[in-house]
Design an enzyme around this catalytic site. Structure first.
Site, PDB file in Angstrom:
ATOM      1  NE  ARG A 103       0.726   4.995  13.424  1.00  0.00           N
ATOM      2  CZ  ARG A 103       0.249   5.311  12.229  1.00  0.00           C
ATOM      3  NH1 ARG A 103      -0.995   5.050  11.934  1.00  0.00           N
ATOM      4  NH2 ARG A 103       1.005   5.891  11.328  1.00  0.00           N
TER       5      ARG A 103
ATOM      6  NE  ARG B 206       3.947   9.935   9.831  1.00  0.00           N
ATOM      7  CZ  ARG B 206       5.142  10.017   9.272  1.00  0.00           C
ATOM      8  NH1 ARG B 206       5.657  11.193   8.986  1.00  0.00           N
ATOM      9  NH2 ARG B 206       5.828   8.943   8.990  1.00  0.00           N
TER      10      ARG B 206
ATOM     11  NE  ARG C 226      -7.608   2.976   4.085  1.00  0.00           N
ATOM     12  CZ  ARG C 226      -7.788   2.230   5.156  1.00  0.00           C
ATOM     13  NH1 ARG C 226      -8.964   1.690   5.406  1.00  0.00           N
ATOM     14  NH2 ARG C 226      -6.796   2.012   6.006  1.00  0.00           N
ATOM     15  NE  ARG C 227      -6.566   2.379   9.065  1.00  0.00           N
ATOM     16  CZ  ARG C 227      -5.265   2.167   9.191  1.00  0.00           C
ATOM     17  NH1 ARG C 227      -4.472   3.131   9.640  1.00  0.00           N
ATOM     18  NH2 ARG C 227      -4.738   0.999   8.861  1.00  0.00           N
TER      19      ARG C 227
ATOM     20  CE  LYS D 256      -1.176  -0.128   4.984  1.00  0.00           C
ATOM     21  NZ  LYS D 256      -0.616   1.036   5.608  1.00  0.00           N
ATOM     22  CG  ASP D 257       3.892   2.097   2.602  1.00  0.00           C
ATOM     23  OD1 ASP D 257       2.839   2.664   2.959  1.00  0.00           O
ATOM     24  OD2 ASP D 257       4.652   1.501   3.389  1.00  0.00           O
TER      25      ASP D 257
ATOM     26  CB  CYS E  15      -0.992   5.875  -0.298  1.00  0.00           C
ATOM     27  SG  CYS E  15       0.258   6.742   0.617  1.00  0.00           S
TER      28      CYS E  15
END
Length: 319
Positions: free
Chosen positions: A157, A151, A129-130, A81-82, A244
């Site tokens: 996190r 981040r 997106r989330r 996804k990166d 992305c």
């Protein structure tokens, strides 16, 4: 005389090292050659800015690719996804191994699920997106949440929750599984609630196109179903002209009748980050048997989404 070790370029994060370690083991078994990890620091690792501000796609990839092109490493492992959706002329994704769990997960205080969080709960995520989908879900259930941009690596996190600074954070299941931390998950979010990022949970093993022997050896690790699925997802993302950092979710899954896989369903979503407006569509067709067929599946769904107004929901286009 011992054979020269293959040099595997990897980011330095705990997750990247775990991912690369798994691949290194597989390549050792496959080729019988030693594999050494070469740690490379990328701009995405050192910058403290939010991903959307530092350019989103590619910030974790550029330094690894430069090391490949300079011949400092023989191959590299990326979180798919990166990886930018445009193909690199001098590099080849030799293998996309079997995908990990593509879902997002909630890590909340006191073992809570999303539906148990109090109104106004503060949920950490750096992903538009989330944010779009969590806000839309809360809104559709008459609730309000506050998405807080964060981040940092997985430990950082999760720390926001354990220290009581946030009620919850949302992370990718695959990352937690790969570093053995899935015990912190309080809920696996259904893909009906939050569609993952295109390619989430999948790895890309990349080498130079010129190194045909290595590419052929690495291709043994490729999983054709995973490749077809993520190719369709990334084609959707590319056709929406979104990087992305755009609020685009996509998931292709295989529909099986007993043991026989006969169709692929591709779902896509794009929305405003406040969740007030979502375009969510799906399409089902035969399992793609070629790269072009998988690309076409993604493009078709993107065209339908654009016809439903998706472009207007993605914020400012980077010119």
């Amino acid at each position: 005389m011992t054979e020269q070790a293959l040099r595997l370029g990897t980011r330095r994060s705990k997750l990247a090292m775990a991912q690369s370690g798994h691949v290194a083991d597989a390549v050792r078994q496959l080729t019988g050659r030693p594999v050494e990890l070469v740690e490379i620091t990328t701009y995405g690792d050192t910058s403290r800015e939010h991903l959307a501000q530092i350019g989103g796609t590619g910030v974790f990839v550029v330094a690894l690719r430069e090391a490949l092109l300079r011949g400092e490493v023989d191959f590299a492992v990326h979180s798919l996804k990166d990886l930018p959706t445009a193909e690199h002329p001098d590099l080849v994704v030799a293998a996309i191994p079997v995908r990990e769990d593509p879902r997002d997960v909630l890590v909340a205080r006191d073992g809570l699920t999303f539906d148990q969080l109090p109104d106004g709960a503060r949920i950490g995520t750096g992903s538009p997106r989330r944010m779009a989908q969590l806000n839309a879900y809360a809104r559709s259930h008459g609730r309000a949440i506050e998405c807080v941009p964060i981040r940092g690596n997985i430990d950082t996190r999760v720390g926001y929750v354990t220290k009581g600074e946030l009620d919850a954070v949302v992370l990718a299941a695959a990352g937690l599984n790969r570093i053995g931390r899935s015990d912190v998950v309080t809920e696996f979010l259904s893909v009906d609630t939050v569609l993952p990022a295109p390619g989430q949970g999948a790895l890309a093993i990349e080498c130079t196109a010129a190194n045909a022997d290595l590419a052929a050896a690495l291709a043994e690790l490729d999983d054709p179903f995973t490749r077809a699925a993520v190719t369709a997802e990334r084609s959707l993302l590319a056709a929406l002209e979104a990087g992305c950092s755009a609020p685009v979710g996509a998931l292709a899954d295989l529909l099986a009748d007993g043991q026989i896989v006969h169709e692929m369903r591709l779902r896509g979503v794009v929305g405003t980050t406040d969740g007030s407006s979502l375009v969510q569509l799906s399409t089902t067709g035969p399992v793609p048997t070629s790269h072009d067929e998988a690309m076409a599946l993604g493009r078709e769904l993107a065209d339908e989404m654009l016809a439903k107004g998706a472009a207007g929901l993605m914020g400012e286009r980077a010119l």
